[in-house]
Structure formats: structure tokens, C-alpha cells
Design a protein around this motif. Structure first.
Motif, PDB file in Angstrom:
ATOM      1  N   TRP A 118      34.329  45.674  51.278  1.00 47.50           N
ATOM      2  CA  TRP A 118      32.840  45.060  50.402  1.00 47.50           C
ATOM      3  C   TRP A 118      32.410  44.142  49.872  1.00 47.50           C
ATOM      4  N   ALA A 119      33.749  43.715  48.827  1.00 40.21           N
ATOM      5  CA  ALA A 119      33.599  42.124  47.896  1.00 40.21           C
ATOM      6  C   ALA A 119      33.027  41.667  48.978  1.00 40.21           C
ATOM      7  N   ILE A 120      34.472  41.213  50.250  1.00 41.64           N
ATOM      8  CA  ILE A 120      34.451  40.723  51.208  1.00 41.64           C
ATOM      9  C   ILE A 120      32.990  40.437  52.456  1.00 41.64           C
ATOM     10  N   ALA A 121      32.383  41.321  52.264  1.00 39.17           N
ATOM     11  CA  ALA A 121      30.736  41.160  52.608  1.00 39.17           C
ATOM     12  C   ALA A 121      30.210  40.979  51.856  1.00 39.17           C
ATOM     13  N   SER A 122      29.825  41.053  50.832  1.00 41.49           N
ATOM     14  CA  SER A 122      28.750  40.286  50.423  1.00 41.49           C
ATOM     15  C   SER A 122      29.285  38.771  50.607  1.00 41.49           C
ATOM     16  N   LEU A 165      34.674  33.302  50.840  1.00 38.21           N
ATOM     17  CA  LEU A 165      34.984  34.024  51.399  1.00 38.21           C
ATOM     18  C   LEU A 165      36.496  33.672  51.599  1.00 38.21           C
ATOM     19  N   VAL A 166      36.404  32.525  52.226  1.00 34.89           N
ATOM     20  CA  VAL A 166      38.079  33.111  52.214  1.00 34.89           C
ATOM     21  C   VAL A 166      39.229  33.166  51.639  1.00 34.89           C
ATOM     22  N   GLY A 167      38.710  33.158  50.629  1.00 29.37           N
ATOM     23  CA  GLY A 167      39.805  33.294  49.221  1.00 29.37           C
ATOM     24  C   GLY A 167      40.026  34.851  48.764  1.00 29.37           C
ATOM     25  N   THR A 168      38.071  35.861  48.946  1.00 25.04           N
ATOM     26  CA  THR A 168      38.297  37.668  49.116  1.00 25.04           C
ATOM     27  C   THR A 168      39.053  37.808  50.134  1.00 25.04           C
ATOM     28  N   ALA A 211      37.681  25.951  45.212  1.00 23.98           N
ATOM     29  CA  ALA A 211      37.318  26.535  43.936  1.00 23.98           C
ATOM     30  C   ALA A 211      36.757  26.878  43.882  1.00 23.98           C
ATOM     31  N   ALA A 212      35.966  27.521  45.133  1.00 23.17           N
ATOM     32  CA  ALA A 212      35.289  28.723  45.624  1.00 23.17           C
ATOM     33  C   ALA A 212      36.742  29.730  45.880  1.00 23.17           C
ATOM     34  N   PHE A 213      37.560  29.499  46.410  1.00 20.44           N
ATOM     35  CA  PHE A 213      38.569  30.420  47.507  1.00 20.44           C
ATOM     36  C   PHE A 213      39.110  30.895  45.672  1.00 20.44           C
ATOM     37  N   VAL A 214      39.254  30.188  45.130  1.00 25.62           N
ATOM     38  CA  VAL A 214      40.329  30.596  43.434  1.00 25.62           C
ATOM     39  C   VAL A 214      39.417  31.458  42.851  1.00 25.62           C
ATOM     40  N   ALA A 215      38.044  31.412  42.375  1.00 24.88           N
ATOM     41  CA  ALA A 215      37.308  32.288  42.463  1.00 24.88           C
ATOM     42  C   ALA A 215      36.743  33.083  42.731  1.00 24.88           C
ATOM     43  N   GLY A 216      36.926  33.525  44.378  1.00 30.09           N
ATOM     44  CA  GLY A 216      37.162  34.691  45.148  1.00 30.09           C
ATOM     45  C   GLY A 216      39.093  34.894  44.823  1.00 30.09           C
ATOM     46  N   THR A 217      39.439  34.734  45.553  1.00 34.09           N
ATOM     47  CA  THR A 217      40.952  35.733  44.888  1.00 34.09           C
ATOM     48  C   THR A 217      40.871  36.073  43.355  1.00 34.09           C
ATOM     49  N   LEU A 218      40.443  35.237  42.108  1.00 32.34           N
ATOM     50  CA  LEU A 218      41.007  35.846  41.299  1.00 32.34           C
ATOM     51  C   LEU A 218      39.808  37.058  41.314  1.00 32.34           C
ATOM     52  N   ALA A 219      38.801  37.122  41.718  1.00 35.02           N
ATOM     53  CA  ALA A 219      37.927  37.925  41.817  1.00 35.02           C
ATOM     54  C   ALA A 219      38.660  39.682  42.272  1.00 35.02           C
ATOM     55  N   CYS A 220      39.563  39.229  43.049  1.00 38.00           N
ATOM     56  CA  CYS A 220      38.844  40.604  44.756  1.00 38.00           C
ATOM     57  C   CYS A 220      40.433  40.628  43.226  1.00 38.00           C
TER      58      CYS A 220
END
Length: 399
Positions: free
Chosen positions: A174-178, A32-35, A151-160
Motif C-alpha cells: 500500500w505504500a508502493i501504490a500510494s 516509486l522505484v525506491g519503494t 534523491a526521491a529513491f532514497v526517500a522512498g527506500t528510507l520510508a519503507c
């Protein structure tokens, strides 16, 4: 004989369940922080919020850390309901972010985000308190569990970063809320930890923390180093976007820093230096990082500088958790974490608001203020290093 064999087997199963559940929740928490962290300011800008309001709105999480957060963590610990509090705050955060996505006026966003932050920001200290209790109980290391969050921060940042290339930035919320809703569901899998009954003296023990000069030194140095990231968290993506970098490039720059952080967390059990010295090293690396960033360096230099995030953030986090584990009794761990994050909230919110004003006038020269904060932290910890020597009977848990 079979019953004796079942004891270590059961203990191993409990340990594994705790570790898997905690790692998964750290992943959702920092996913969540990553997005949110790199792209929430971009979303605010996309819907027409000006730089001054962005600075004020993005300061709200830090403000809630020294207002609502200590109350929430203290209440959870007094009721011996740290895990339950994590679940409640996780669901409340998801609902709040969904509500935020329906609004586009700065004052309304400010109000809803303020309420959401009051329940979101306690999640991290509550989770760290839960983690350190389990780490002590099962003989685990903090760093390798915490790295799943990075690691999840990386995934969230790359996805966004990929999303911003194909969708309008005004839909990023909406990506952040999901991701927040996924985290709420994952929180249900955290293993309950038995909590011994507290005596009346123990329930009042948290006041002793505030009279402990060593604990206060830990809190002050952590707040200054982590608070020195305020301008980076708020305006880095905006500055890079204005410099002509695309969403994927911006995501890549964030990811470089977090990859360095992951490596540091993974190797942290091997660190043998005293925790105070590790924090001094982390603070000085932050000073150098911000001085270079203030020069608006070219992309090649910026990419190298981003690797310093492993030290400026990651090493500070590992060493601070080690000192907290040594210094804070288990029955007031959540409140100790609450005080730590509350002080960081005061420093970070002040730095964030100041950054909004300074950035609007001077751009990336705002990082000179960040460098001064990190230097102050290094000096405080260096002067306090003897006071923070491990106490007899203390339980270290830095890695």
C-alpha cells in the motif's frame, strides 16, 4: 525594446517550468522505484510466495520492456503524444498496483502484474525521451535534473525501511501504490513541448537505428551493465534480511548506493572524458562490485561496496544518455529510448529468471554471473569506442 526584453524572460520562464516539472516527475517516478525495488520482493515473500515464483514475477518488468514497451513508445511518438503517454501510463500504473495489493496467489499476481508492467515500464524511456528533447531545446544538463529521481529513491527506500520496522511486511504494497498515485498526479504538471511536423521519411527513420552498428553497441553495453544488477535488485534485500539485518539497515545499504549516484549526477556536467570511456569505467566498476558482493562480505565492507552503485548504475546512465543524444535524431528519440530499454529488458529478464534458479541453489554466488555480464559490456564498448566518436552536427548532452 520592451518586447525584446520579454523574449529571454519568456524563454527563461519556459525553461524553468520545464525543469521544475521534469525534476518533480523524475522524483515521483523513482520514488516509486525506491519503494518498489527493494521491498516488493520482501512483500511477495511476506505473503507466502516462494523464491522461484519471486524470480519469475520480478522478471515481468524486464520482459515487458522488449514486448509491450517498444509498441507503446513507438505509438506515442508516431502520434506526437509523448507527454500524454506519460500521463496515461502513470495513472494506469497506480491503478494496477492497487489491484495487485488485493491479491495473494502467485498466478493471479503474475497476471495482474504482467498487465501493469506493460504500462509502467514505458514511463522511463518516455520520460527520458521527453527529457532529452527539453534538454536540447533549453540548453540544460541531464544529470542535475535526473538526480531528483535518485534523491526521491532514497526517500522512498528510507520510508519503507522505517515502515517495515513498525508494520507487517505484508502491508508494504500500500505504500508502493500510494507513491504511484502521487506520481500520476505529478505527471499532469509536465510542460507540453512543441513537436515539429514529421516528413514521411522521418517517420520511417527509426529503422535506420537498427542498422547503425554504433547505436547497437550502445544498446548492448547498456543492457549488459544495467542487466548485471538483476540479482542485486531481486535478492539483495532478501539476502540481507536472512543475514540478520533489520529493515532500516537494509534501507541504509540501498541509500548508500543511491547517494553515490546522486553525487555523480550532480557533478556529471564537469565530466570531460569521452562517453565510451566512461561506460568502460562503469562496467569495470560493476565487475569489481559483484565479485566482492559474491563473497557475502561483512557489513562494513558491504557498505563501502554499495558506493560503487554511483559508477555501475549512475555513470552508465549518464554516459549512455550522452551517447544517445549524440547518435539519435530528435524525431526518433522515443523509439531510440524504446529500443535501448527493450534490449535491457531482454537481458535483465533473462538474468532475473536465471538468478532465481541460481540463488535458490547457490545463494550469493549468483553475483559471479553478474560480474561476467559487466565484463562483456566493458569489452564491447572498448572495441566500439572509435566508431562512437562524435559525428559532425551531433548534439551532446551527457551531463
Amino acid at each position: 525594446m520592451s518586447s525584446q526584453a520579454q523574449i529571454p524572460t519568456a524563454a527563461h520562464a519556459d525553461s524553468r517550468r520545464f525543469a521544475v516539472g521534469l525534476a518533480a516527475f523524475y522524483a515521483s517516478l523513482f520514488g516509486l522505484v525506491g519503494t518498489h525495488l527493494p521491498f516488493f520482493p520482501v512483500w511477495l515473500k511476506a505473503i507466502g510466495i516462494d523464491a522461484a515464483w519471486i524470480g519469475i514475477i520480478t522478471a515481468l518488468p524486464a520482459i515487458s520492456r522488449f514486448t509491450a514497451l517498444p509498441f507503446v513508445t513507438g505509438l506515442a511518438e508516431r502520434r506526437q503524444a509523448v507527454r500524454q503517454a506519460i500521463v496515461i501510463t502513470a495513472f494506469a500504473t497506480a491503478i494496477g498496483l492497487i489491484a495487485i495489493g488485493t491479491q495473494h496467489q502467485a498466478p493471479v499476481l503474475f497476471a495482474i502484474y504482467a498487465v501493469t508492467c506493460c504500462l509502467w515500464t514505458p514511463m522511463t524511456p518516455l520520460t527520458d525521451a521527453y527529457a532529452l528533447r527539453g534538454v536540447r531545446r533549453y540548453g540544460l544538463n541531464y544529470g542535475p535534473l535526473r538526480l531528483w529521481g535518485s534523491a526521491a529513491f532514497v526517500a522512498g527506500t528510507l520510508a519503507c525501511g522505517l515502515m517495515i520496522e513498525v508494520i507487517d511486511a505484508k502491508h508494504l504494497i500500500w505504500a508502493i501504490a500510494s507513491v504511484a498515485m502521487i506520481g500520476a498526479l505529478v505527471s499532469l504538471g509536465l510542460k507540453p513541448l512543441e513537436t515539429p511536423k514529421q516528413t514521411a521519411a522521418e517517420t520511417r527513420g527509426d529503422s535506420r537505428l537498427l542498422r547503425d552498428a554504433g547505436f547497437l553497441a550502445i544498446v548492448a553495453t547498456s543492457a549488459l551493465v544495467q542487466g548485471s544488477h538483476a540479482a542485486y535488485y531481486t535478492f539483495a534485500s532478501i539476502a540481507w534480511q536472512q543475514a540478520g539485518y533489520g529493515g532500516l539497515t537494509i534501507a541504509g545499504l540501498w541509500v548508500l548506493g543511491v547517494l553515490a549516484e546522486i553525487v555523480l549526477f550532480a557533478y556529471s556536467p564537469r565530466f570531460r572524458m569521452p562517453f565510451p570511456l566512461l561506460i568502460v569505467i562503469a562496467a569495470l566498476s560493476a565487475v569489481l562490485r559483484w565479485l566482492i558482493t559474491a563473497q557475502s562480505p561483512p557489513i562494513a565492507v558491504l557498505a563501502v561496496v554499495q558506493l560503487a552503485h554511483g559508477l555501475s548504475f549512475g555513470l552508465t546512465q549518464v554516459a549512455t544518455m550522452g551517447l544517445i543524444a549524440q547518435r539519435v535524431p530528435g524525431h526518433v528519440m522515443a523509439r531510440g529510448q524504446g529500443y535501448l530499454v527493450a534490449c535491457a529488458g531482454i537481458v535483465t529478464s533473462t538474468a532475473s529468471i536465471a538468478s532465481g534458479a541460481i540463488y535458490s541453489q547457490y545463494g550469493e554466488r549468483v553475483y559471479y554471473l553478474m560480474a561476467a555480464m559487466a565484463l562483456a559490456a566493458a569489452l564491447i564498448m572498448w572495441l566500439s569506442r572509435h566508431r562512437l566518436a562524435p559525428q559532425p552536427g551531433g548534439e551532446a548532452s551527457g551531463g
